[in-house]
Design an enzyme around this catalytic site. Structure first.
Site, PDB file in Angstrom:
ATOM      1  N   VAL A   1    -100.997   4.024  -0.763  1.00  2.86           N
ATOM      2  CA  VAL A   1    -100.925   3.759  -2.193  1.00  2.86           C
ATOM      3  C   VAL A   1    -100.024   4.813  -2.815  1.00  2.86           C
ATOM      4  CG1 VAL A   1    -102.226   3.438  -4.332  1.00  2.86           C
ATOM      5  CG2 VAL A   1    -103.301   2.904  -2.132  1.00  2.86           C
ATOM      6  N   CYS A   2     -99.126   4.395  -3.691  1.00  3.87           N
ATOM      7  CA  CYS A   2     -98.327   5.327  -4.479  1.00  3.87           C
ATOM      8  C   CYS A   2     -97.550   6.282  -3.559  1.00  3.87           C
ATOM      9  CB  CYS A   2     -99.265   6.061  -5.437  1.00  3.87           C
ATOM     10  SG  CYS A   2     -98.492   6.922  -6.814  1.00  3.87           S
TER      11      CYS A   2
END
Length: 203
Positions: free
Chosen positions: A108-109
């Site tokens: 994520v991210c």
């Protein structure tokens, strides 16, 4: 071999809270209410116990990495703490070993920057937070950086864009492992409406 799908969500100091809690809510709801076969979601960290997120929230790791069971999927969040992890040789080697063992790595991210630093995104499509797309490209110039997708599924590696995009990625994982009906039931159960644009992507 166990028929339980075991998913680890990684915790570390200065992790971005929604990177953790968004996927946790999706995967945990699926595991508790929708899944037709056993799904176990665990919070794992360098040590068991509390870590402090980038906004100050305390999060508890159930298991230390050394004591964690074999993982079918690892969700690797982003956050300020990734600045240290991209330089942490032991952490990078651990990720490489998970990949060799067949664990699907889902970032994520800015978690994708850590995967890139480990050499796991070489020559592959991937994405990250929109403010770090250039950083991903310079970390490994061979990465096929996707600028519009909320997530990119490249089989054994799945990456998502920034923060809230982890929810979309986690819903995709539910669909991937549990089927489209499970994905829709989970989406309805958490009352989440996907963004209208850029909501998906594969290689």
């Amino acid at each position: 071999m166990s028929d339980t799908l075991t998913i680890g969500v990684l915790l570390f100091e200065d992790v971005e809270e929604l990177d953790v809690v968004g996927p946790w809510e999706v995967l945990g709801f699926w595991a508790a209410h929708i899944a037709s076969s056993p799904v176990q979601v665990l919070a794992v960290g360098p040590e068991a116990g509390v870590v402090r997120g980038s906004k100050g929230l305390g999060l508890v790791a159930d298991r230390a990495l050394a004591d964690a069971p074999p993982l079918d999927v690892l969700v690797h969040p982003g956050g300020n703490g990734t600045r240290a992890l991209v330089k942490d040789a032991a952490h990078l080697e651990w990720l490489r070993s998970l990949r060799e063992q067949g664990t699907v790595l889902a970032s994520v991210c800015t978690g994708s920057l850590v995967l890139a630093a480990a050499g796991l995104l070489a020559g592959r499509p991937a994405t990250t937070h929109r403010d770090y797309l250039d950083k991903l490209a310079t970390t490994d110039p061979s990465v096929d950086v996707r600028t519009r997708e909320r997530y990119v599924d490249d089989g054994d590696i799945v990456t998502s864009a920034g923060v809230s995009a982890g929810i979309d990625m986690a819903l995709h994982l539910v669909t991937r492992y549990g089927g489209s009906e499970a994905g829709e039931l989970t989406r309805a159960g958490i009352q989440y409406e996907a963004p209208e644009s850029g909501a998906g992507g594969g290689s």
